[in-house]
Design a protein around this motif. Structure first.
Motif, PDB file in Angstrom:
ATOM      1  N   LEU A  94      65.695  40.635  -7.265  1.00 13.82           N
ATOM      2  CA  LEU A  94      64.573  41.223  -6.132  1.00 13.82           C
ATOM      3  C   LEU A  94      63.177  41.353  -7.081  1.00 13.82           C
ATOM      4  N   MET A  95      63.368  41.718  -8.418  1.00 17.09           N
ATOM      5  CA  MET A  95      62.006  41.786  -8.954  1.00 17.09           C
ATOM      6  C   MET A  95      61.207  40.566  -9.376  1.00 17.09           C
ATOM      7  N   GLU A  96      62.079  39.448  -9.423  1.00 15.99           N
ATOM      8  CA  GLU A  96      61.297  37.988  -9.623  1.00 15.99           C
ATOM      9  C   GLU A  96      60.730  37.594  -8.375  1.00 15.99           C
ATOM     10  N   ALA A  97      61.268  37.952  -7.359  1.00 22.39           N
ATOM     11  CA  ALA A  97      60.633  37.764  -5.981  1.00 22.39           C
ATOM     12  C   ALA A  97      59.442  38.488  -5.645  1.00 22.39           C
ATOM     13  N   VAL A  98      59.619  39.761  -6.135  1.00 20.77           N
ATOM     14  CA  VAL A  98      58.379  40.412  -6.137  1.00 20.77           C
ATOM     15  C   VAL A  98      57.194  40.039  -7.150  1.00 20.77           C
ATOM     16  N   GLY A  99      57.574  39.495  -8.271  1.00 18.15           N
ATOM     17  CA  GLY A  99      56.571  39.170  -9.021  1.00 18.15           C
ATOM     18  C   GLY A  99      55.844  37.830  -8.859  1.00 18.15           C
ATOM     19  N   GLY A 100      56.528  37.053  -8.133  1.00 13.26           N
ATOM     20  CA  GLY A 100      56.288  35.607  -7.928  1.00 13.26           C
ATOM     21  C   GLY A 100      55.697  35.341  -6.687  1.00 13.26           C
ATOM     22  N   ALA A 101      55.762  36.736  -5.483  1.00 14.30           N
ATOM     23  CA  ALA A 101      55.436  36.172  -4.324  1.00 14.30           C
ATOM     24  C   ALA A 101      54.092  36.760  -4.004  1.00 14.30           C
ATOM     25  N   THR A 102      53.444  36.243  -2.791  1.00 16.57           N
ATOM     26  CA  THR A 102      52.269  36.822  -2.301  1.00 16.57           C
ATOM     27  C   THR A 102      52.640  37.348  -1.072  1.00 16.57           C
ATOM     28  N   LEU A 103      52.512  38.853  -1.219  1.00 15.15           N
ATOM     29  CA  LEU A 103      53.110  39.657  -0.033  1.00 15.15           C
ATOM     30  C   LEU A 103      51.922  39.682   1.026  1.00 15.15           C
ATOM     31  N   GLN A 104      52.440  39.567   2.218  1.00 11.23           N
ATOM     32  CA  GLN A 104      51.648  39.856   3.261  1.00 11.23           C
ATOM     33  C   GLN A 104      51.364  41.538   3.607  1.00 11.23           C
ATOM     34  N   PRO A 105      50.054  41.828   3.797  1.00 12.24           N
ATOM     35  CA  PRO A 105      49.824  43.332   3.918  1.00 12.24           C
ATOM     36  C   PRO A 105      50.822  44.092   4.561  1.00 12.24           C
ATOM     37  N   GLY A 106      51.412  45.014   4.132  1.00 15.53           N
ATOM     38  CA  GLY A 106      52.264  45.971   4.764  1.00 15.53           C
ATOM     39  C   GLY A 106      53.805  45.653   4.631  1.00 15.53           C
ATOM     40  N   THR A 107      54.059  44.429   3.964  1.00 14.49           N
ATOM     41  CA  THR A 107      55.233  43.667   3.838  1.00 14.49           C
ATOM     42  C   THR A 107      56.016  44.433   2.575  1.00 14.49           C
ATOM     43  N   MET A 108      57.245  44.822   2.651  1.00  8.20           N
ATOM     44  CA  MET A 108      57.956  45.375   1.579  1.00  8.20           C
ATOM     45  C   MET A 108      59.141  44.775   1.217  1.00  8.20           C
ATOM     46  N   TYR A 109      59.699  44.486  -0.022  1.00 10.87           N
ATOM     47  CA  TYR A 109      60.668  43.987  -0.345  1.00 10.87           C
ATOM     48  C   TYR A 109      61.619  45.109  -0.599  1.00 10.87           C
ATOM     49  N   ASP A 110      63.084  45.085  -0.304  1.00  6.81           N
ATOM     50  CA  ASP A 110      63.941  45.964  -0.745  1.00  6.81           C
ATOM     51  C   ASP A 110      65.302  45.771  -1.230  1.00  6.81           C
ATOM     52  N   LEU A 111      65.815  46.559  -1.775  1.00 10.02           N
ATOM     53  CA  LEU A 111      67.421  46.348  -2.396  1.00 10.02           C
ATOM     54  C   LEU A 111      68.046  47.684  -2.028  1.00 10.02           C
ATOM     55  N   SER A 112      69.258  47.387  -1.153  1.00 10.73           N
ATOM     56  CA  SER A 112      70.188  48.466  -0.886  1.00 10.73           C
ATOM     57  C   SER A 112      71.408  48.329  -1.239  1.00 10.73           C
ATOM     58  N   LEU A 113      72.104  49.005  -2.172  1.00  8.51           N
ATOM     59  CA  LEU A 113      73.337  48.728  -2.628  1.00  8.51           C
ATOM     60  C   LEU A 113      74.369  49.873  -2.939  1.00  8.51           C
ATOM     61  N   SER A 114      75.237  49.684  -2.354  1.00  6.99           N
ATOM     62  CA  SER A 114      76.064  51.061  -2.517  1.00  6.99           C
ATOM     63  C   SER A 114      77.531  50.588  -2.926  1.00  6.99           C
ATOM     64  N   PHE A 115      78.186  51.111  -3.935  1.00  8.45           N
ATOM     65  CA  PHE A 115      79.256  51.036  -4.418  1.00  8.45           C
ATOM     66  C   PHE A 115      80.258  51.987  -4.051  1.00  8.45           C
ATOM     67  N   THR A 116      81.409  51.884  -3.303  1.00  7.87           N
ATOM     68  CA  THR A 116      82.395  52.830  -2.869  1.00  7.87           C
ATOM     69  C   THR A 116      83.815  52.617  -3.235  1.00  7.87           C
ATOM     70  N   THR A 117      84.413  53.760  -3.550  1.00  6.46           N
ATOM     71  CA  THR A 117      85.803  53.644  -3.736  1.00  6.46           C
ATOM     72  C   THR A 117      86.946  53.231  -2.648  1.00  6.46           C
ATOM     73  N   LEU A 118      87.288  52.158  -2.778  1.00  2.00           N
ATOM     74  CA  LEU A 118      88.642  51.815  -1.657  1.00  2.00           C
ATOM     75  C   LEU A 118      90.003  52.453  -2.121  1.00  2.00           C
ATOM     76  N   LEU A 119      90.278  52.387  -3.070  1.00  2.00           N
ATOM     77  CA  LEU A 119      91.589  52.662  -3.685  1.00  2.00           C
ATOM     78  C   LEU A 119      91.520  53.174  -5.083  1.00  2.00           C
ATOM     79  N   ASP A 120      92.284  54.442  -5.340  1.00  2.00           N
ATOM     80  CA  ASP A 120      92.161  55.093  -6.626  1.00  2.00           C
ATOM     81  C   ASP A 120      93.675  55.521  -6.773  1.00  2.00           C
TER      82      ASP A 120
END
Length: 277
Positions: A94-120
């Motif tokens: 994500l940060m490589e994309a942020v650093g190398g992109a020319t963002l349009q005004p108001g555009t946001m890059y985002d990363l949403s990642l959730s690790f959840t337990t399935l079996l313990d």
């Protein structure tokens, strides 16, 4: 002690959802969480407390990041290291994309990642990683990964080790393919399409199923244990990300393969994990 962090993370996840729906709405610039100073390019480094996974929240005028971990993962340092490496790789992309992109005004890059337990259990800890990353384009890039940690061996269980034979994958593939085609037919029938349109969709989507579920171990890397009687597994649920066996609009698809189908093809070292019929 972790409640404030959880609350902040929930607020961030809400912001992530809003940014995914309203790409033209700019988010206010806020300092990233944590006590470290930003680097020269203004990007806050991702810092984990040594030996323990902690939730991550980072916000800027051009990007927003939210990563959450289950506390169970910290029981096994080897697994925690694998989860952190996966999250770090997603963040760096994500940060490589942020650093190398020319963002349009108001555009946001985002990363949403959730690790959840399935079996313990004493034998196994299964973790699901689900999320998305937006770096431009029509929609988010899905992040789908499954981690099955064998507690006694202190290692990940891989599809290659679980089912080592090529011919064995042919049997499993045939079962999975049949289930996917049946689900496809049910979805298309529910839409009540004209015969010509139905036939066209069956051909195009069916081709994706056949290619994405071919008897190649690379197609079956993501799987979840299905709990069964006596602490054993009743089967495995194979997970297919968008585009693998269907269009993006179909989302994540899964097929549960019962132990009765799997057991003849599972490596002898791992047959004890499954309930014997």
């Amino acid at each position: 002690m972790r409640a404030p962090g959880r609350s902040l993370f929930c607020l961030t996840m809400l912001a992530l959802a809003l940014s995914a729906c309203q790409r033209d709405t700019a988010a206010p610039a806020q300092p990233a969480s944590g006590g470290d100073q930003p680097s020269a390019d203004g990007v806050q480094p991702l810092v984990e407390t040594p030996g323990e996974l902690q939730d991550v929240v980072e916000m800027d005028s051009s990007f927003i990041i939210g990563i959450s971990y289950p506390p169970e993962a910290n029981k096994y340092p080897g697994l925690a290291a694998v989860l952190h490496a996966y999250a770090q790789a997603a963040r760096e992309e994500l940060m490589e994309a942020v650093g190398g992109a020319t963002l349009q005004p108001g555009t946001m890059y985002d990363l949403s990642l959730s690790f959840t337990t399935l079996l313990d259990t004493p034998d196994m800890l299964a973790i699901a990683a689900d999320g998305s990353s937006y770096t431009g384009g029509a929609h988010d890039n899905p992040l789908i990964e499954r981690f099955v940690w064998l507690v006694p061996e202190q290692k990940l269980l891989t599809a290659e080790e679980l089912v080592p034979g090529e011919e064995d994958w042919r049997v499993i593939s045939a079962y999975v393919r049949e289930q996917l085609h049946a689900a496809l037919s049910q979805r298309i029938d529910a839409d009540e399409l004209p015969p010509d349109e139905r036939s066209r969709l069956m051909r195009s989507a069916g081709k994706m199923i056949d290619e994405g579920s071919a008897p190649d171990v690379a197609n079956y890397q993501q799987f979840e244990p299905v709990p069964g009687p006596g602490g054993k597994l009743s089967g495995l649920r194979f997970v297919f990300p968008p585009y693998q066996v269907g269009p993006y609009s179909d989302g994540v698809q899964t097929v549960e393969v019962p132990a009765a189908v799997l057991l003849p093809h599972v490596a002898p070292a791992y047959r004890g994990l499954f309930a014997q019929s």
